[in-house]
Design a protein around this motif. Structure first.
Motif, PDB file in Angstrom:
ATOM      1  N   UNK A 166       0.889  -1.233  -0.073  1.00  0.00           N
ATOM      2  CA  UNK A 166      -0.046   0.379  -0.045  1.00  0.00           C
ATOM      3  C   UNK A 166       0.737   1.215   0.072  1.00  0.00           C
ATOM      4  N   UNK A 167       0.614   2.126  -0.804  1.00  0.00           N
ATOM      5  CA  UNK A 167       1.676   3.170  -1.088  1.00  0.00           C
ATOM      6  C   UNK A 167       1.336   4.372   0.202  1.00  0.00           C
ATOM      7  N   UNK A 168       0.345   4.186   0.867  1.00  0.00           N
ATOM      8  CA  UNK A 168       0.093   5.081   1.851  1.00  0.00           C
ATOM      9  C   UNK A 168      -0.944   4.431   2.798  1.00  0.00           C
ATOM     10  N   UNK A 169      -1.167   4.884   3.891  1.00  0.00           N
ATOM     11  CA  UNK A 169      -2.385   4.699   4.799  1.00  0.00           C
ATOM     12  C   UNK A 169      -3.781   5.088   4.476  1.00  0.00           C
ATOM     13  N   UNK A 170      -3.726   5.978   3.450  1.00  0.00           N
ATOM     14  CA  UNK A 170      -5.038   6.189   3.050  1.00  0.00           C
ATOM     15  C   UNK A 170      -5.487   5.263   2.162  1.00  0.00           C
ATOM     16  N   UNK A 171      -4.407   4.539   1.295  1.00  0.00           N
ATOM     17  CA  UNK A 171      -4.881   3.424   0.360  1.00  0.00           C
ATOM     18  C   UNK A 171      -5.342   2.159   1.144  1.00  0.00           C
ATOM     19  N   UNK A 172      -4.818   2.027   2.328  1.00  0.00           N
ATOM     20  CA  UNK A 172      -5.256   1.039   3.167  1.00  0.00           C
ATOM     21  C   UNK A 172      -6.747   1.233   3.563  1.00  0.00           C
ATOM     22  N   UNK A 173      -7.051   2.677   3.853  1.00  0.00           N
ATOM     23  CA  UNK A 173      -8.349   2.862   4.402  1.00  0.00           C
ATOM     24  C   UNK A 173      -9.297   2.768   3.236  1.00  0.00           C
ATOM     25  N   UNK A 194     -16.672  -4.954  13.256  1.00  0.00           N
ATOM     26  CA  UNK A 194     -16.861  -3.642  14.276  1.00  0.00           C
ATOM     27  C   UNK A 194     -15.622  -2.583  13.835  1.00  0.00           C
ATOM     28  N   UNK A 195     -14.505  -3.042  13.527  1.00  0.00           N
ATOM     29  CA  UNK A 195     -13.125  -2.165  13.155  1.00  0.00           C
ATOM     30  C   UNK A 195     -13.757  -1.528  11.811  1.00  0.00           C
ATOM     31  N   UNK A 196     -14.490  -2.082  10.745  1.00  0.00           N
ATOM     32  CA  UNK A 196     -14.745  -1.256   9.677  1.00  0.00           C
ATOM     33  C   UNK A 196     -15.824  -0.423   9.954  1.00  0.00           C
ATOM     34  N   UNK A 197     -16.712  -0.431  11.023  1.00  0.00           N
ATOM     35  CA  UNK A 197     -17.669   0.558  11.416  1.00  0.00           C
ATOM     36  C   UNK A 197     -17.094   1.766  11.712  1.00  0.00           C
ATOM     37  N   UNK A 198     -15.777   1.656  12.358  1.00  0.00           N
ATOM     38  CA  UNK A 198     -14.906   2.903  12.678  1.00  0.00           C
ATOM     39  C   UNK A 198     -14.563   3.691  11.532  1.00  0.00           C
ATOM     40  N   UNK A 254     -15.055   7.601  12.211  1.00  0.00           N
ATOM     41  CA  UNK A 254     -14.171   7.761  13.512  1.00  0.00           C
ATOM     42  C   UNK A 254     -12.851   7.573  13.357  1.00  0.00           C
ATOM     43  N   UNK A 255     -12.385   6.512  12.701  1.00  0.00           N
ATOM     44  CA  UNK A 255     -11.060   6.321  12.513  1.00  0.00           C
ATOM     45  C   UNK A 255     -10.458   7.063  11.652  1.00  0.00           C
ATOM     46  N   UNK A 256     -10.863   7.913  10.884  1.00  0.00           N
ATOM     47  CA  UNK A 256     -10.491   8.816   9.825  1.00  0.00           C
ATOM     48  C   UNK A 256     -10.264  10.124  10.373  1.00  0.00           C
ATOM     49  N   UNK A 257     -10.552  10.553  11.551  1.00  0.00           N
ATOM     50  CA  UNK A 257     -10.202  11.802  12.091  1.00  0.00           C
ATOM     51  C   UNK A 257      -8.720  11.986  11.921  1.00  0.00           C
ATOM     52  N   UNK A 258      -8.458  13.251  11.492  1.00  0.00           N
ATOM     53  CA  UNK A 258      -7.043  13.444  11.352  1.00  0.00           C
ATOM     54  C   UNK A 258      -6.408  13.074  10.037  1.00  0.00           C
ATOM     55  N   UNK A 259      -7.370  12.336   9.301  1.00  0.00           N
ATOM     56  CA  UNK A 259      -6.663  12.066   7.903  1.00  0.00           C
ATOM     57  C   UNK A 259      -7.269  12.940   6.938  1.00  0.00           C
ATOM     58  N   UNK A 260      -7.163  12.640   5.644  1.00  0.00           N
ATOM     59  CA  UNK A 260      -7.365  13.822   4.636  1.00  0.00           C
ATOM     60  C   UNK A 260      -9.042  13.775   4.564  1.00  0.00           C
ATOM     61  N   UNK A 261      -9.294  15.015   4.523  1.00  0.00           N
ATOM     62  CA  UNK A 261     -10.928  15.091   4.255  1.00  0.00           C
ATOM     63  C   UNK A 261     -11.350  14.412   3.296  1.00  0.00           C
ATOM     64  N   UNK A 262     -10.769  14.185   2.187  1.00  0.00           N
ATOM     65  CA  UNK A 262     -11.497  13.377   0.941  1.00  0.00           C
ATOM     66  C   UNK A 262     -11.744  11.841   1.426  1.00  0.00           C
TER      67      UNK A 262
END
Length: 195
Positions: free
Chosen positions: A48-55, A99-103, A108-116
């Motif tokens: 994965x080139x970035x954490x974003x790509x993982x999400x 449950x992890x996917x629900x975040x 919730x798990x994306x706070x602090x990540x890119x708005x897009x």
């Protein structure tokens, strides 16, 4: 060699979901994820080139899992009320089992990540709402069902129920199952939708 890449990639995604489930609200770092998987950060970045790509991969998994089953329901069920009940139940049970996917889906798990990325996650619910709205319109046209309000407002009402149940699940640290007392809750939703 190519057979190992998908399994390593899957292992990374499974570890990410497990971290989200075991420590909801905690910020996920690539260093911590690499430790959990038992690889170096460089190894993570090979898959994965970035954490974003993982999400994004997790969101895509959720979409594929839910919407492929939604299509089966739409093909197999003629009655719109049954379709909607099964669609809503499907989403709530999927949330309960992941449950992890629900975040991720709730943001919730994306706070602090890119708005897009948060916008990308919200598309899951927008797509679901579109399917609900279309089903309500079909009920009017094909079955002569008379909703209490417009298809758009009816879809909004159903989505508030679905998203609220999933948010409550995340907020309760996964203690309050989204599908709990579903039959009773759905009877109220159906009454509010069609009267």
């Amino acid at each position: 060699m190519t057979d190992q890449k998908p399994s390593r990639r899957e292992a990374i995604l499974h570890a990410l979901v497990a971290l989200l489930e075991n420590d909801p609200g905690a910020r996920i770092t690539t260093a911590g994820l690499a430790r959990t998987v038992g690889v170096t950060e460089a190894a993570l970045y090979r898959h994965f080139p970035s954490k974003r790509k993982m999400f994004e991969a997790l969101i895509e998994f959720a979409e594929e899992a839910v919407f492929s089953r939604c299509q089966l329901i739409l093909q197999e069920q003629e009655d719109v009320r049954t379709r909607l009940k099964q669609l809503v139940h499907l989403v709530l049970v999927f949330a309960e089992r992941n449950p992890g996917l629900c975040c991720v889906l709730t943001g919730d798990a994306l706070m602090g990540e890119n708005a897009s990325l948060r916008k990308r996650a919200s598309q899951f619910f927008e797509r679901l709402e579109t399917q609900v709205r279309q089903a309500l319109k079909e009920g009017e046209i094909r079955q002569g069902l008379r909703p209490r309000t417009s298809a758009a407002r009816g879809a909004d009402f159903i989505m508030v129920f679905v998203e609220g149940r999933i948010q409550r699940f995340v907020r309760s640290s996964f203690a309050r199952a989204p599908s709990g007392d579903f039959e009773e809750a759905w009877a109220l939703i159906a009454e509010g939708t069609w009267g």
